[in-house]
Design an enzyme around this catalytic site. Structure first.
Site, PDB file in Angstrom:
ATOM      1  N   CYS A  56     -18.143 -12.395 -25.016  1.00  0.00           N
ATOM      2  CA  CYS A  56     -18.042 -12.417 -26.473  1.00  0.00           C
ATOM      3  C   CYS A  56     -17.666 -13.797 -26.998  1.00  0.00           C
ATOM      4  CB  CYS A  56     -17.040 -11.373 -26.956  1.00  0.00           C
ATOM      5  SG  CYS A  56     -15.361 -11.625 -26.349  1.00  0.00           S
ATOM      6  N   ARG A  58     -18.349 -16.869 -25.165  1.00  0.00           N
ATOM      7  CA  ARG A  58     -19.106 -17.995 -24.612  1.00  0.00           C
ATOM      8  C   ARG A  58     -20.418 -17.540 -23.986  1.00  0.00           C
ATOM      9  NH1 ARG A  58     -15.874 -21.100 -22.102  1.00  0.00           N
ATOM     10  NH2 ARG A  58     -13.978 -19.985 -22.712  1.00  0.00           N
ATOM     11  N   GLU A 119      -5.601 -15.361 -20.224  1.00  0.00           N
ATOM     12  CA  GLU A 119      -6.105 -13.991 -20.049  1.00  0.00           C
ATOM     13  C   GLU A 119      -6.913 -13.881 -18.759  1.00  0.00           C
ATOM     14  OE1 GLU A 119      -9.396 -12.818 -20.401  1.00  0.00           O
ATOM     15  OE2 GLU A 119     -10.471 -14.536 -21.229  1.00  0.00           O
ATOM     16  N   GLU A 197     -13.651  -2.159 -21.193  1.00  0.00           N
ATOM     17  CA  GLU A 197     -12.323  -2.694 -20.890  1.00  0.00           C
ATOM     18  C   GLU A 197     -11.571  -3.109 -22.152  1.00  0.00           C
ATOM     19  OE1 GLU A 197     -10.261  -6.199 -18.139  1.00  0.00           O
ATOM     20  OE2 GLU A 197     -12.432  -5.888 -18.091  1.00  0.00           O
ATOM     21  N   ILE A 199     -11.906  -1.985 -25.282  1.00  0.00           N
ATOM     22  CA  ILE A 199     -11.479  -0.794 -26.018  1.00  0.00           C
ATOM     23  C   ILE A 199     -10.306  -0.125 -25.311  1.00  0.00           C
ATOM     24  CG2 ILE A 199     -12.163   1.568 -26.618  1.00  0.00           C
ATOM     25  CD1 ILE A 199     -13.137  -0.487 -28.621  1.00  0.00           C
TER      26      ILE A 199
END
Length: 432
Positions: A56, A58, A119, A197, A199
């Site tokens: 989302c 890159r 992350e 993942e 959600i």
């Protein structure tokens, strides 16, 4: 072999452009085939290598090729594949050669280039990208080694620094934004669209607030049901969304759909049915699940991944010491990898030298065998064999010395001395 990374990310391009350049999972393998064959060239036996990382935040193309013009070809291919004019795309694209490409891969996998500093999701996404490229037959020695080193560096960074501790995740940021709209999340009905993942992470954070109701809508009913049950909620068919949207105060969506699944008209009807009570909507998908025009409605608070990034960055500043530690580790590992890459550059030359020398050896041995077969003196045959091999093996260096002059000749002489200074002596007359 040249390493190259071409890409756009949340630092260089807005979500409106990123969603147009994203690759759905099922398109990556065929895309890799065209990218390799059409734009990097069929340079057998030195076949170009490629991998595509698309998330989302890159879209990146990792390449290993002998083509020094691959940069322009890769950007042109990305433009043509997604039908985006080069002039529109190019200002947002970064092109990172050699050590810059290596450093970038290490930073991405370690979470240093993420919107959420430290992350871990990106590491799994990169491993998936490598797995897909392997299945497509697009990886070779160079990218395989790059990614294996990348995963090792990410493990080292996460294991020896505090880069991932106390990070504000996108899911936590969504809850914080909801708390700005509603005094108590516990009084609200929450709908999650999708069951991946992201959600799951959002459901974990919102469930901790004890919402009045928690519902999951997903294309695969069984998967949606399992996720809903984990958090004491219930599932509903995705097809019910247009008629039931008005029931929910908070809607979080993140699916793999290539087209929006929530349109302006559906939200307008939901707002009207709610008598203009506010709806808080979070669109974490790229491409987006919710039409951007929805954000213009008076009673709708729509946020995208880029909007959540501002909240996430607030928590990043406190971990700059860990960042410095991580960067130092990465810099050392980049230098190590570049040393390996340098040694790989001489492998074809060494292989060619071995091939040439072996061809000379076999030719001379064949001659010697014929002479022995006709009854020639073995000692004379061996002497002739050794003389011929000696002359042919030193012919190349001797010719090179005779062809050059001046400073070039002096440098070559020094080089040759280095080659032969450790030659064994069969008849040492030194008396030691």
């Amino acid at each position: 072999m040249q390493l190259l990374t071409i890409g756009i990310n949340h630092h260089t391009a807005p979500v409106a452009l990123r969603e147009r350049v994203a690759f759905p999972l099922e398109q990556i393998k065929p895309a890799l085939v065209t990218f390799k064959n059409v734009f990097l060239g069929p340079q057998a036996p030195n076949t170009p290598e490629a991998a595509i990382l698309s998330t989302c935040n890159r879209t990146e193309l990792y390449c290993a090729t002998h083509d020094r013009a691959a940069r322009d070809g890769a950007i042109r291919w990305l433009s043509e594949y997604h039908r985006i004019p080069v002039d529109e795309l190019a200002p947002h694209v970064y092109a990172l050669p050699q050590s810059e490409a290596v450093r970038h891969a290490f930073r991405v996998a370690s979470g240093l280039d993420s919107m959420v500093l430290g992350e871990t999701q990106i590491l799994g996404q990169m491993k998936d990208a490598v797995r897909t490229a392997t299945e497509a037959g697009a990886l070779g020695t160079y990218l395989n080694q790059l990614f294996q080193r990348t995963f090792a560096v990410a493990k080292e960074v996460r294991g020896t620094t505090e880069i991932g501790t106390q990070s504000v995740s996108m899911a936590a940021a969504a809850v914080r934004l909801a708390q700005r709209i509603f005094e108590k999340v516990a009084d609200q009905r929450v709908l999650f669209i999708g069951a991946g993942e992201m959600i799951e992470l959002c459901a974990t954070h919102f469930a901790a607030q004890g919402p009045r109701e928690l519902v999951v809508a997903n294309r695969t009913a069984e998967r949606g049901q399992r996720l809903a049950e984990r958090f004491g909620g219930r599932a509903m068919p995705l097809s019910d969304l247009p008629t039931r949207m008005h029931e929910f105060d908070i809607i979080v969506s993140c699916t793999a759909s290539t087209l929006p699944i929530i349109g302006l008209g559906a939200v307008e009807r939901a707002v009207k049915a709610r008598r203009h009570r506010p709806i808080f909507m979070v669109d974490l998908a790229v491409p987006r699940d919710i039409e951007p025009e929805v954000g213009k409605l008076k009673d709708v608070f729509l946020y995208t991944v880029d909007d959540l990034g501002a909240i996430v960055r607030e928590g990043n500043a406190s971990r700059q010491a860990a960042v410095a530690q991580a960067e130092a580790i990465i810099e050392t590992r980049v230098q190590n990898f570049m040393q390996w890459l340098d040694t790989r550059s001489v492998v074809p030359v060494i292989r060619h030298m071995h091939t040439q020398a072996d061809a000379l050896r076999r030719a001379e041995v064949e001659k010697a065998q014929k002479l022995l077969a006709r009854g020639d003196d073995p000692a004379a045959v061996l002497e002739a064999l050794s003389q011929a091999l000696t002359n042919k093996l030193i012919h190349g260096p001797t010719s090179a010395l005779n062809r050059v002059s001046g400073a070039d000749r002096d440098s070559l002489i020094d080089l040759m001395r280095g080659f032969y200074q450790h030659a064994p002596r069969s008849n040492d007359q030194s008396g030691h």
